[in-house]
Design an enzyme around this catalytic site. Structure first.
Site, PDB file in Angstrom:
ATOM      1  N   MET A  54       8.651 -29.462  16.363  1.00  0.00           N
ATOM      2  CA  MET A  54       8.367 -28.689  15.138  1.00  0.00           C
ATOM      3  C   MET A  54       7.915 -27.451  15.162  1.00  0.00           C
ATOM      4  SD  MET A  54       7.054 -31.930  13.291  1.00  0.00           S
ATOM      5  CE  MET A  54       6.440 -30.990  11.816  1.00  0.00           C
ATOM      6  N   VAL A  57       1.595 -24.313  18.217  1.00  0.00           N
ATOM      7  CA  VAL A  57       0.345 -24.203  18.034  1.00  0.00           C
ATOM      8  C   VAL A  57      -0.534 -23.296  18.688  1.00  0.00           C
ATOM      9  CG1 VAL A  57      -0.582 -25.963  19.380  1.00  0.00           C
ATOM     10  CG2 VAL A  57      -1.648 -25.635  17.656  1.00  0.00           C
ATOM     11  N   ASP A 166       2.123 -41.342  16.234  1.00  0.00           N
ATOM     12  CA  ASP A 166       2.093 -40.932  17.653  1.00  0.00           C
ATOM     13  C   ASP A 166       0.558 -41.181  18.007  1.00  0.00           C
ATOM     14  OD1 ASP A 166       2.926 -40.168  20.288  1.00  0.00           O
ATOM     15  OD2 ASP A 166       2.802 -37.955  19.613  1.00  0.00           O
TER      16      ASP A 166
END
Length: 927
Positions: A54, A57, A166
């Site tokens: 996605m 980070v 998750d």
């Protein structure tokens, strides 16, 4: 944070980590990654931590309004269209609503100027759950207590409509607060991706199957066609985690596949006890020692109880799993409390053994008596069997009742979460965005005029009024209609409404709703039940917010008596105790409140630790009372320390942290640390406006504090404009007689009085405040006494010394009595009384209060000479008028001469301020 044991992350997922660690192997920061040092709005990129499906980070530094390290999650590098921006708003709201100690906090969200969405989240310094437990050699009980807190965090997310999808050790980090392990759940990336897909009406299967295979439920892995993922999928993952905490391995790793048990329709998993038996010789004993147990005891605990818990959580048929993460946490607490487990097949022998463990001391005594009366042994044994059978039946009935009650409570919890989850700033932003979209679509020529109008208005305030009028009013009608046959659930829902009304500053309505809830619970549960006490506490808070301080105090005194049966460290009892102290201060009993607060803060810090939320709250209350009493140095030290502790424990934008930040800013301003105070005030106004709206009482309070500091540094015009806006807002929101409205008038008067031509306007405002406070609070209330002394000082500065002396002759002694002899306002009142007498030509009479002011400031007794100097200079002037030059010269040589001897460029700000003050006083006397 050290990220030891990357083996916890078995396969890449579509989530993004919010923790420290190296970038993926072979990743040199290229491929579109942001370079270290890159500025992105208020953030500076420090390092790439990881990359997923996605996006990326980063560890980043937030530069304003506060400095802190964050985990910055930047979505895939592509501009989002209007539809995807709407999905992103859903995602932002979903994450922002999750506020739980076991979940990493979301600080901020938005989009870059290029249109790429991002989240700024809490950066966790910790280790994966399993790594922490192994490295710190946590025993079985400590592991289960820690894991139960993880389950509670997952349950909180479920109540907010979020399924994690998750859960694995690498997404549950453990850090330490005051030496105690605290879990933090991170990476809700897959959960929010699925929410966007579902919001669009798209197929969510690809997101459901994303995750880590070894921790994934059968339905999430696609092994159960037609079943979509729900909260029980996270329960399955928690079961795998618990398995690993007990056995030291995931299910099946190194297992003998001949020793398995069935967990549902066709799937087999060896229980933890069997997994441990597969360990190499000596390793099973080592595993038991790691858990703080002997090998036989560990084998017995697993086979008799904990194997059943793990396998129930991991059933292939999800209808056979625990119904929720909360149910799993409750099961573990039953084990820790030696109560029968729901997963273990019911038997009288098992129930009896658990009962005996819980009552081993009593049973030992009973056995001794039984041996002494051997003749009755047969009858006693028969009675015991009958009692055990009855208990077994009672346990089954209780379990069924608990299940039905839990189902009803989930309905109420859902309704409550809808109310508690209201996001005023988000609604305000949505309203503003909707207006922009309509104008750009239907009247683009008006678009340039829209932004100034939005800046001058407050969409958040509009949202507040809509929620009160349309949502809460309708909610109360629906509760009355739909829950008439379940008054217990109706009371829970009404309490949620009362809490929201308090947040919205709809205080009168909150009083009535909370009273209805408390009255029902008092009839149904009794006055000392915690649920009753909670509702009464809300009622008292609402009463105080309306200005009925005595009514709030009377109610809290009753509450203290009702709560006397609770433990001394029970949170409900402690909250009531702190509310009592605050109520005493509000009705004017400040000395008593201060001593009680000092004792409570000390006791809670020693008993619970300095990082405990209740201990910090008690310390915050103590600091406020110290400041009101005039103990500014001690108060500032309290808030400087508390502010750093609350930022570390709660985050910079938690409401408790912001409250301490506000108190600290005021004290810095009072200590003439104006630059630092202004920085804090600006940040507070920005944050509270964004969170609550421009006219929420909390925001108005911060704007007022900011205006006072502007006035202190000479920006009178800006300060007056801000105070006029604050006064207008308080009159609209709170009413003309409200305590905070009167305070706004007083502060506006102080700003106006800086202009020597506008004293009549300032004095008129002060007279309105005197009348209002005397009528509402009484003549001896600290707030009334404060304005009386302030009025006398303004009269003196206006060149009306006779009127000033007449007011201060009574007000100054009263201020010393009510405000305390260390209070700066009380001491100033004494000194100005003397100076007014001196200006009238009554030098002999002036000496008494002037010498008193010197003594109160510590003159000739080792006090701060700079603090005493203005009083000493005024006393010297009085002595010279009486022809006592030698005494005057002695004072001047002690206090004034050293200051005057310094070159002007060598004096610090405080010294320069003292000389300016003396010059102003001398000029006033000569008028």
């Amino acid at each position: 944070m050290t990220r030891a044991g990357d083996s916890d992350d078995l396969a890449p997922t579509e989530g993004l980590p919010a923790r420290a660690g190296a970038a993926p192997a072979g990743d040199d920061g290229g491929g579109g990654s942001l370079a270290n040092g890159t500025r992105m709005g208020r953030y500076r990129i420090d390092a790439l931590l990881g990359r997923g499906g996605m996006g990326e980070v980063y560890r980043a530094e937030q530069l304003e309004p506060v400095r802190r390290t964050v985990a910055l999650k930047l979505m895939n590098a592509r501009r989002l269209d209007a539809r995807h921006l709407a999905y992103f708003e859903v995602e932002r709201q979903m994450l922002a609503h999750m506020k739980h100690p076991a979940i990493a906090q979301v600080y901020d969200a938005g989009a870059t100027p290029e249109g790429f969405p991002f989240f700024a989240m809490e950066f966790i310094e910790g280790s994966p759950l399993t790594t922490y437990c192994e490295q710190h050699r946590l025993g079985l009980q400590a592991r289960l207590e820690l894991f139960a807190r993880v389950c509670e965090g997952v349950q909180h997310a479920h109540q907010k409509g979020v399924i994690h999808r998750d859960l694995k050790p690498g997404n549950i980090l453990v850090t330490e607060v005051d030496g105690r392990p605290v879990p933090k759940i991170i990476d809700f990336g897959i959960a929010t991706a699925a929410s966007r897909s579902l919001a669009a009406g798209e197929h969510a299967g690809e997101f459901e199957r994303a995750g880590t295979p070894d921790y994934m439920s059968p339905e999430q892995a696609g092994l159960e066609p037609g079943l979509e993922v729900d909260t029980r999928s996270d329960v399955y993952s928690l079961g795998v985690l618990l398995y690993e905490l007990l056995a030291g391995r995931r299910p099946g790793v190194g297992a003998d596949t001949s020793r398995v048990v069935h967990t549902g329709t066709g799937t087999t998993v060896p229980p933890p006890s069997a997994q441990i038996e597969t360990l190499a010789p000596g390793n099973a004993e080592a595993r038991a020692d790691q858990l703080g147990l002997s090998r036989p005891r560990l084998r017995r605990l697993l086979r008799d109880e904990l194997d059943w818990v793990v396998l129930k959580a991991m059933r292939r048929d999800r209808t056979e799993r625990y119904a929720s993460a909360a149910a799993l946490a409750d099961e573990l607490r039953r084990f820790l409390d030696d109560r029968p487990l729901l997963a273990v097949p019911a038997s009288r022998g098992y129930t009896a053994r658990k009962w005996l463990r819980r009552h081993r001391l009593g049973f030992a005594a009973a056995s001794a008596v039984a041996l002494a009366v051997l003749v009755g042994f047969g009858l006693s044994l028969y009675g015991l069997r009958q009692a055990n059978a009855a208990r077994a039946v009672a346990e089954e009935q209780r379990a069924l009742a608990e299940q039905r009650s839990a189902e009803l409570e989930r309905v109420a919890a859902f309704q409550q979460s809808m109310l508690a989850g209201i996001d005023l700033p988000g609604m305000g932003a949505t309203l503003a965005a909707g207006l922009r979209e309509q104008i750009e679509r239907d009247a683009p020529d008006l678009a340039p005029t829209l932004e100034p109008l939005l800046s001058a208005s407050s969409p958040t305030d509009l949202a507040r009024r809509l929620i009160d009028r349309d949502l809460l009013a309708n909610a109360l009608v629906a509760i009355e209609r739909d829950f008439a046959d379940r008054p217990d659930l109706a009371a829970d829902l009404r309490e949620s409404v009362a809490r929201v009304q308090l947040e919205l500053a709809v205080f009168d309505k909150a009083v009535e709703v909370a009273r209805e809830v408390a009255d029902y619970r008092e009839r149904a549960l009794g006055p000392g039940d915690p649920a009753t006490l909670h509702a009464r506490h809300i009622q008292a808070s609402a009463l105080s917010s309306t200005g009925d301080y005595q009514g709030a105090l009377d109610l809290i005194v009753k509450l203290r008596a009702d709560a006397a049966g609770l433990d001394e460290l029970d949170p409900v009892r402690l909250e009531i105790e702190m509310a009592w102290h605050l109520a005493l201060a509000l009705v004017g009993e400040r000395e008593q409140a201060l001593e009680l607060q000092r004792a409570l803060a000390t006791r809670l810090t020693e008993a619970l630790g300095s990082g405990d939320p209740l201990a910090m709250k008690a310390t915050n209350n103590l600091g406020i009372s110290l400041a009101r009493r005039g103990e500014m140095t001690e108060a500032r030290a309290v808030f400087e320390d508390l502010y750093s502790r609350r930022v570390a424990a709660l985050g910079a934008e938690h409401e408790d942290t912001l409250g301490t930040m506000s108190n600290l800013a005021v004290l810095r301003a009072m200590g003439r640390d104006h630059e630092s105070a202004l920085e804090l005030h600006r940040s507070l106004v920005e944050v509270q406006t964004r969170r609550l709206g421009r006219e929420h009482p909390t925001t108005l309070s911060e704007r007022g504090n900011y205006a006072n500091t502007l006035n202190a540094v000479g920006e009178s015009a800006a300060a007056e404009a801000e105070w006029r806006a604050v006064l207008a807002g308080r009159q609209r929101i709170l009413g003309g007689d409200a305590r905070d409205t009167l305070r706004a008038k007083l502060n506006l008067a102080a700003v106006i009085a800086r202009d020597g031509e506008r004293f009549p306007e300032a004095l008129a405002l002060e007279e309105e405040v005197i009348e209002g406070r005397t009528r509402l609070l009484g003549p001896r209330h600290p707030d009334t006494v404060f304005i009386l002394t302030n009025h006398g000082m303004t009269l003196y500065r206006a060149g009306r010394p006779a009127e000033a002396a007449a007011v201060l002759a009574d007000a100054a002694p009263l201020a010393l009595e009510v405000l305390g002899e260390r209070n700066p306002q009380a001491i100033s009142a004494v000194q100005i009384h003397g100076m007014a007498l001196l200006a009238m030509g009554r030098a002999e009479a002036a000496l008494v209060p002037l010498r008193q002011a010197m003594a109160l400031r510590g003159g000739a007794d080792g006090g701060d000479d700079l603090e005493v100097t203005p009083s000493a200079a005024a006393t010297a002037r009085a002595l010279r008028r009486l022809g006592r030059a030698a005494e005057a010269q002695a004072l001047e040589e002690r206090y004034l001469a050293p200051l005057l001897a310094k070159p002007a460029d060598a004096r610090d700000d405080r010294e320069a301020h003292v000389l300016e003050l003396i010059a102003e006083q001398t000029a006033l006397e000569r008028r």
